[in-house]
Design an enzyme around this catalytic site. Structure first.
Site, PDB file in Angstrom:
ATOM      1  N   LYS A   1      -3.128  -0.897  15.499  1.00 40.71           N
ATOM      2  CA  LYS A   1      -2.425  -0.034  16.445  1.00 40.71           C
ATOM      3  C   LYS A   1      -3.203   0.060  17.759  1.00 40.71           C
ATOM      4  CE  LYS A   1       0.439   2.660  13.365  1.00 40.71           C
ATOM      5  NZ  LYS A   1      -0.060   3.241  12.099  1.00 40.71           N
TER       6      LYS A   1
ATOM      7  N   GLU B   1       0.838  -1.212   0.000  1.00 39.09           N
ATOM      8  CA  GLU B   1       0.000   0.000   0.000  1.00 39.09           C
ATOM      9  C   GLU B   1       0.869   1.257   0.000  1.00 39.09           C
ATOM     10  OE1 GLU B   1      -0.502   1.813   3.248  1.00 39.09           O
ATOM     11  OE2 GLU B   1      -0.529   0.212   4.740  1.00 39.09           O
TER      12      GLU B   1
END
Ligand SMILES: [Mn+2]
Ligand SMILES: [Mn+2]
Ligand SMILES: [Mn+2]
Lengths: 314, 314, 314
Positions: free
Chosen positions: A158, A24
């Protein structure tokens, strides 16, 4: 009319059933500081080539969804300030308006699958945000993965997100989740969280068989491979917990809500860990790329692998 | 490569357009105590055969999704301690790894639809868990039903769940809901809840027409038929409410959260109602099987029924 | 078996690739008082015809999903008290039982797409309800739009809903959102809310290109065009805020919960603004119809527009 622009090298590899891994561009544009971002982008491609795998970094270039950026395009994504961040729903608009932008986990997955690529390496998935029951803030990554047949290697999500709620959503949405040589869900900056992964796999060939069987069952969902960062590379646990706590406390004290919270948490987190979180982030992505390479090689060799699969046409 | 293993008898009935009803194996493996579970499993199949309907109990056997278990396979699912519970996302993994497991409402629906079966009888659907705004805990059954064309006969959802939120999700996800000879949503152990069902049907032929019209409209959602347990068989209302209250209070007192809550509630519930909740549970399933049989017969006779439908290929 | 009943005029226009705009019937049946509702319905069709666009008002008539109501059918929907309100999941049931009903944003979108219509004008979308973390109440419009390829012109969502959460859900579900000549999300009765729209478009041809590119990418989602009511026609801001506050306070004081809240808020809102909210509502819809007409004309002229598209068959 919109057409996918697929680099010759990527097209040739896909058509021949050779291993390909998608990468990405949001990581490059927004996840890492300049000039380190371009170095890392090149390094990830080299890691793949060294393993006989064709890299396909994905972005939107002047309205063209581009699968396999060349050096000039990669530099442009890395060096343009404030380049747009495009999720799936932004793709047709950016395309129609001729814009350039970085692709997220969701839009990279979609474009990769459309181009016939079956494996994608990223850092962490988007997920459910802390405070979601107030804000309803949930990344489009999860719903996109529920409908996009691709294998995504990540290191979890995260810790500024609600990890537990994210795992519940993956379950609710029917997205298969595999622990790569672990039964514990990894924590991106940390090798472990308190959460269990139901299925542990130890061999890339097993992941390839899961991919084949998911397709044979007519499932549309992605396969998420959760790959912990090596303990030697993880952030110091105490530093992580202290900085996260501080960031959450400060965000609450300032009365931040909704979309203002995440950028504040990430910025605080990065600042307060000095360079440590950046180095861990890079270790995370490198580690995911090597596992993705192994899986792509195994998929290429699998009896029901890419040779038997045509590019995804919805 | 993965192939569905469909019992000869089931395959013959599906191909001839004769009535078939799918049954799940989680009920057998996890919902009922041994040795009662195997007796009930056999009894449900007999109930169907007596009505001219072919039963197809579904499970994963040594990595093979099996539609129509034989006596040995049924015994294995019933008697193996701690057999895995497989939702849709677990199917390709269990298959790839050669595992054995029981299928949930979601995975039974999917496998049945893939095998060309259009009617499925179960006890209660999974749903949204109490405290979902904290835990985000929602069964994969609901999203799966939103994308799987099959008719599921159930008695609502267990009262340890958030029944109102579950009904809202079915509405949000676009899953048609029919009350079988009732306008009141049933409460699994109880014949009634406080919730209304918008559409009441009284004839199996009407359900078959709903199924045909849903397909003609290109809808992918299941049709849920909510069938109340007869009042004579329901749990005593006062006992139900008291035991549920106690279980919820104790769970809160112990500070249970997330995945720990549901098993605790169910165990407490079953223990405190002595055998009564077990007998009601069996009555619920038997009652659903007989209604499913009627619907399968009506579907078999419907002008746009199974003869005109091929197995679901995604 | 269920068949779509498509008016000759609509069918001819769709087949020839001429511009068509779908209109919903819930507005007529439930959104406006008699006899004003029938006048508005006729007026909207005239607005379209004056722009060379064929109107297709959609409803369920005696079990037939009807695309393009004639005068008698329109009158029936407008004048029958308590006509049913049918979302997508109600369509196969109403059809099977031979019922008549008005179609919502969700069911109008679905039927229009099935009939090959690509543009739909409405007032406001359904959305996430205030208090959703308690009730789980979220309109089926959002999930339906996530899977139905049609362009919907609206003026946002009514302020009795949770506008922020609705925008988050559209993002999570991957529904493209365009601001029509604005970068601010409109507020139905008001021209502006506090929320930003990421993509502004100024030309109907650009919307047509977004539609074409979304299809080329294999996306199934609708394109939502958010079109603010002209400031001259908006409700007085102070009146709006005061009446909304009062309505919310009263609902809380009465202890209203779940499905009881919305009708109460809307009724209070309409009563307390006297006729003003009704006039704004009509201005909203007229304004959306004219923008939808422009988009339908642009789509008709687009090189990859309707001539190249067949009716949506799932
Ligand atoms: Mn978000
Ligand atoms: Mn759960
Ligand atoms: Mn609702």
């Amino acid at each position: 009319m919109l057409k996918l622009v697929v680099a010759d090298e990527v097209r040739a590899a896909v058509e021949a059933g050779r291993p390909v891994v998608a990468l990405e561009s949001t990581l490059i544009a927004h996840g890492l500081p300049r000039p380190r971002n371009l170095e890392v982008a090149a390094d990830l491609e080299t890691l793949l080539r060294d393993r006989g795998v064709t890299p396909a970094t994905i972005a939107m270039i002047d309205g063209a969804p581009t699968i396999g950026l060349d050096a000039i395009e990669l530099t442009r994504i890395a060096n343009t300030p404030n380049v747009a961040k495009l999720s799936v729903r932004d793709l047709p608009v950016a395309s129609a308006l001729g814009r350039t932008g970085a692709t997220t986990v969701a839009s990279t997955s979609l474009l990769a699958a459309r181009a016939g690529i079956s494996v994608f390496a990223t850092g962490g998935l988007g997920g459910v945000h802390r405070g979601w029951a107030d804000s309803a803030d949930e990344s489009a990554d999860l719903v996109t993965l529920a409908g996009t047949p691709i294998t995504v290697v990540c290191a979890g999500v995260k810790s500024i997100l609600d990890v537990g709620a994210t795992l519940e959503r993956l379950e609710t949405l029917g997205v298969p989740l595999l622990g790569w040589r672990t039964s514990t869900f990894p924590g991106f900056y940390l090798s472990r969280t308190e959460f269990v992964v139901d299925w542990r796999v130890d061999a890339a060939a097993d992941v390839a068989t899961v991919m084949a069987d998911a397709r044979a069952l007519g499932l549309r969902a992605a396969v998420v491979v959760a790959n912990p960062v090596p303990e030697a590379d993880q952030l110091d646990q105490e530093l992580h917990d202290r900085v996260l706590d501080e960031a959450l406390t400060q965000a609450a004290r300032r009365g931040l809500r909704g979309k203002a919270v995440t950028p504040f948490l990430l910025a605080t987190f990065h600042r307060e860990t000095a360079g440590a979180s950046l180095e861990t982030n890079i270790a995370v992505v490198r580690n995911n790329v090597t596992v993705a390479a192994d899986i792509a090689v195994a998929w290429s060799a699998h009896p029901t692998g890419p040779d038997q699969t045509s590019p995804d046409q919805t």
